[in-house]
Write a protein that holds these residues in place. Structure first.
Motif, PDB file in Angstrom:
ATOM      1  N   ASP A 134      18.690  37.327  19.704  1.00 55.03           N
ATOM      2  CA  ASP A 134      17.898  36.559  20.673  1.00 55.03           C
ATOM      3  C   ASP A 134      17.360  35.244  20.110  1.00 55.03           C
ATOM      4  OD1 ASP A 134      16.073  37.673  18.949  1.00 55.03           O
ATOM      5  OD2 ASP A 134      14.635  38.222  20.516  1.00 55.03           O
ATOM      6  N   ARG A 146      15.760  32.447  30.317  1.00 52.59           N
ATOM      7  CA  ARG A 146      15.113  33.334  31.308  1.00 52.59           C
ATOM      8  C   ARG A 146      15.303  32.734  32.700  1.00 52.59           C
ATOM      9  NH1 ARG A 146       9.460  34.378  29.565  1.00 52.59           N
ATOM     10  NH2 ARG A 146      10.474  35.873  28.196  1.00 52.59           N
ATOM     11  N   SER A 167      13.024  43.976  34.003  1.00 47.79           N
ATOM     12  CA  SER A 167      13.795  42.757  33.775  1.00 47.79           C
ATOM     13  C   SER A 167      15.239  43.182  33.524  1.00 47.79           C
ATOM     14  CB  SER A 167      13.233  42.063  32.517  1.00 47.79           C
ATOM     15  OG  SER A 167      13.607  40.728  32.429  1.00 47.79           O
ATOM     16  N   HIS A 184      18.333  42.476  31.137  1.00 39.52           N
ATOM     17  CA  HIS A 184      18.643  41.765  29.896  1.00 39.52           C
ATOM     18  C   HIS A 184      20.141  41.765  29.619  1.00 39.52           C
ATOM     19  CE1 HIS A 184      14.416  42.378  27.901  1.00 39.52           C
ATOM     20  NE2 HIS A 184      14.342  41.903  29.117  1.00 39.52           N
ATOM     21  N   GLU A 205      20.451  35.630  24.438  1.00 39.78           N
ATOM     22  CA  GLU A 205      19.841  36.657  25.284  1.00 39.78           C
ATOM     23  C   GLU A 205      19.447  36.012  26.614  1.00 39.78           C
ATOM     24  OE1 GLU A 205      16.602  40.025  24.557  1.00 39.78           O
ATOM     25  OE2 GLU A 205      15.680  38.125  25.113  1.00 39.78           O
ATOM     26  N   GLN A 209      17.523  36.791  30.150  1.00 43.11           N
ATOM     27  CA  GLN A 209      16.655  37.710  30.901  1.00 43.11           C
ATOM     28  C   GLN A 209      16.623  37.239  32.340  1.00 43.11           C
ATOM     29  OE1 GLN A 209      12.791  37.547  29.010  1.00 43.11           O
ATOM     30  NE2 GLN A 209      13.484  38.655  27.196  1.00 43.11           N
TER      31      GLN A 209
END
Ligand code: 0O2
Length: 202
Positions: free
Chosen positions: A80, A85, A126, A128, A140, A142
């Protein structure tokens, strides 16, 4: 001691290439956003944030996981260092965008965790995804709704203030209650949206 002495970055010489990888993904997210906006007539993404994990957070994560503070740990063991996001207003959009992300030919899916269908014990929700980009870096992603995002931010604040909190148990249980109520409201909002749009197609 030389006060100008600076510690080498845990990312070694990789930061510029990592930033390029992150930018490339953001361009692809923007393309998905435009396609879906055209297709459905409204923008499915409320906002999108990205970051390279700070030097300090990455070193702390390595220590926490018993890893040496090396570039290898930061870029190959941890997945990550690059984070994106994507926050959506509606639950369905999370899964629609997930499917579009999976079609990006320069990204390989390494791992997926659906904390929406299987929430964490504390109420965290969430979706992922870990991708490996063409340049070799892990990213990563999200995906979550606005309410999940608001909840995660509040819970994150609590974690940092834990030591000062006299009523931690109450806060933890109230957060869990809110998480469950918000999840139920997300489903209701989704259903109402479907009802509104199914009226259109009659
Ligand atoms: P930051 O600064 O947000 O990046 P790990 O990645 O090793 O920490 P794991 O279990 O492999 O842990 O990954 P997981 O569960 O997919 O979670 C990784 C990230 O999801 C976290 O990154 C948080 O951003 C978020 N997250 C996971 N669980 C929670 C939770 O209970 N509450 C909140 N607020 N966020 C959560 P970092 O590295 O912790 O922080």
């Amino acid at each position: 001691m030389d006060t100008n002495e600076t510690k080498a970055s845990i990312y070694g010489p990789h930061l510029p290439a990592m930033e390029r990888t992150m930018e490339e993904i953001l361009v692809r997210v923007e393309e998905i956003r435009e396609r879906l906006t055209k297709k459905y007539g409204s923008d499915p993404i409320e906002h999108c944030l990205s970051r390279i994990k700070s030097e300090e957070s990455m070193r702390e994560k390595c220590r926490r996981n018993g890893l040496p503070e090396t570039t290898e740990s930061a870029l190959s063991v941890c997945h990550d260092a690059i984070g994106v996001r994507i926050v959506c207003a509606f639950l369905d959009d999370v899964y629609i965008i997930r499917d579009y992300l999976k079609k990006i030919e320069t990204l390989t899916v390494v791992e997926e965790k659906d904390y929406i269908r299987r929430a964490k014990e504390n109420g965290y929700r969430s979706y992922h995804m870990i991708f490996k980009a063409e340049a070799g870096y892990y990213v990563e992603v999200q995906l979550r709704t606005i309410s999940m995002d608001t909840w995660a931010a509040l819970e994150h604040h609590m974690k940092y203030k834990k030591a000062e909190l006299a009523n931690e148990a109450l806060i933890v249980s109230e957060l869990k209650r809110c998480a469950d109520e918000l999840a139920s409201t997300d489903i209701s909002m989704q259903t109402i949206r479907q009802m509104i749009f199914s009226e259109d197609s009659k």
